[in-house]
Design a protein around this motif. Structure first.
Motif, PDB file in Angstrom:
ATOM      1  N   ILE A  11       0.821  -1.209   0.000  1.00 37.17           N
ATOM      2  CA  ILE A  11       0.000   0.000   0.000  1.00 37.17           C
ATOM      3  C   ILE A  11       0.856   1.260   0.000  1.00 37.17           C
ATOM      4  O   ILE A  11       0.461   2.274  -0.570  1.00 37.17           O
ATOM      5  N   LYS A  12       2.041   1.198   0.571  1.00 38.30           N
ATOM      6  CA  LYS A  12       2.938   2.370   0.595  1.00 38.30           C
ATOM      7  C   LYS A  12       3.448   2.732  -0.804  1.00 38.30           C
ATOM      8  O   LYS A  12       3.794   3.873  -1.058  1.00 38.30           O
ATOM      9  N   GLY A  13       3.503   1.762  -1.711  1.00 40.07           N
ATOM     10  CA  GLY A  13       4.089   2.014  -3.025  1.00 40.07           C
ATOM     11  C   GLY A  13       3.145   1.932  -4.203  1.00 40.07           C
ATOM     12  O   GLY A  13       3.476   2.384  -5.287  1.00 40.07           O
ATOM     13  N   MET A  14       1.954   1.368  -4.006  1.00 36.82           N
ATOM     14  CA  MET A  14       1.084   1.123  -5.161  1.00 36.82           C
ATOM     15  C   MET A  14       0.473   2.409  -5.704  1.00 36.82           C
ATOM     16  O   MET A  14       0.320   3.401  -5.018  1.00 36.82           O
ATOM     17  N   HIS A  15       0.136   2.352  -6.981  1.00 37.95           N
ATOM     18  CA  HIS A  15      -0.435   3.479  -7.706  1.00 37.95           C
ATOM     19  C   HIS A  15      -1.955   3.377  -7.740  1.00 37.95           C
ATOM     20  O   HIS A  15      -2.519   2.288  -7.620  1.00 37.95           O
ATOM     21  N   GLN A  16      -2.603   4.497  -7.955  1.00 40.86           N
ATOM     22  CA  GLN A  16      -4.047   4.527  -8.165  1.00 40.86           C
ATOM     23  C   GLN A  16      -4.389   3.591  -9.315  1.00 40.86           C
ATOM     24  O   GLN A  16      -3.720   3.589 -10.334  1.00 40.86           O
ATOM     25  N   GLY A  17      -5.393   2.778  -9.127  1.00 43.80           N
ATOM     26  CA  GLY A  17      -5.849   1.894 -10.185  1.00 43.80           C
ATOM     27  C   GLY A  17      -5.111   0.580 -10.290  1.00 43.80           C
ATOM     28  O   GLY A  17      -5.475  -0.260 -11.107  1.00 43.80           O
ATOM     29  N   ALA A  18      -4.079   0.380  -9.481  1.00 45.50           N
ATOM     30  CA  ALA A  18      -3.363  -0.901  -9.514  1.00 45.50           C
ATOM     31  C   ALA A  18      -4.334  -2.034  -9.185  1.00 45.50           C
ATOM     32  O   ALA A  18      -5.335  -1.833  -8.497  1.00 45.50           O
ATOM     33  N   LEU A  19      -4.038  -3.207  -9.687  1.00 47.96           N
ATOM     34  CA  LEU A  19      -4.843  -4.391  -9.408  1.00 47.96           C
ATOM     35  C   LEU A  19      -4.056  -5.305  -8.472  1.00 47.96           C
ATOM     36  O   LEU A  19      -2.963  -5.764  -8.833  1.00 47.96           O
ATOM     37  N   CYS A  20      -4.603  -5.560  -7.282  1.00 41.58           N
ATOM     38  CA  CYS A  20      -3.973  -6.437  -6.294  1.00 41.58           C
ATOM     39  C   CYS A  20      -4.755  -7.737  -6.230  1.00 41.58           C
ATOM     40  O   CYS A  20      -5.950  -7.737  -5.906  1.00 41.58           O
TER      41      CYS A  20
END
Length: 144
Positions: free
Chosen positions: A99-108
């Motif tokens: 969560i500290k590094g992910m971008h808007q719209g990323a798919l987890c």
């Protein structure tokens, strides 16, 4: 279970696939996915030997991340295959978590087989941070 389809028009970082968890099940899953994809592939595992082995076997186009946050910052799709609820919480929510590094719209996509309450809590936090979350637990053991 799909928790959020989210808006796909936002920035989602690089086009890379990030994969966390190169244990007995994750290693083979990552190897199969890598063989089917031409995208850049970034891996992370607490066991650095497993990462190096994966890179050596997979060849060009596989990078090693120093943390889940770094992996997330370079990936549009993030897949986790981890053995326990505590590992999933740390990978996503820890000090150097996804969560500290992910971008808007990323798919987890979490393919760990963990407690439903932990999966729901982590997914809610992913969504609150502007990404999409899919709970896709795997079972059946190493042989499927």
């Amino acid at each position: 279970m799909l928790y959020s389809t989210g808006a796909s028009s936002g920035s989602s970082g690089g086009k890379a696939i990030g994969f966390i968890g190169l244990g007995q099940m994750g290693f083979n899953m990552a190897r199969h996915l890598r063989a089917k994809s031409s995208a850049e592939f970034i891996v992370y595992d607490l066991n650095h030997r497993a990462m190096e082995q994966f890179q050596a076997e997979s060849g060009k186009g596989v990078d090693l991340a120093s943390s889940p946050a770094e992996l997330a910052s370079r990936s549009s799709v993030i897949i986790t295959v981890l053995p326990e609820s505590a590992h999933v919480k740390e990978a996503y929510l820890g000090e150097s978590g996804i969560i500290k590094g992910m971008h808007q719209g990323a798919l987890c996509i979490d393919s760990s087989t963990i407690d439903t309450s932990v999966s729901t809590d982590v997914s809610r936090q992913i969504i609150a941070a502007g990404a999409r979350a899919v709970d896709a637990p795997i079972s059946g053991g190493i042989m499927g």
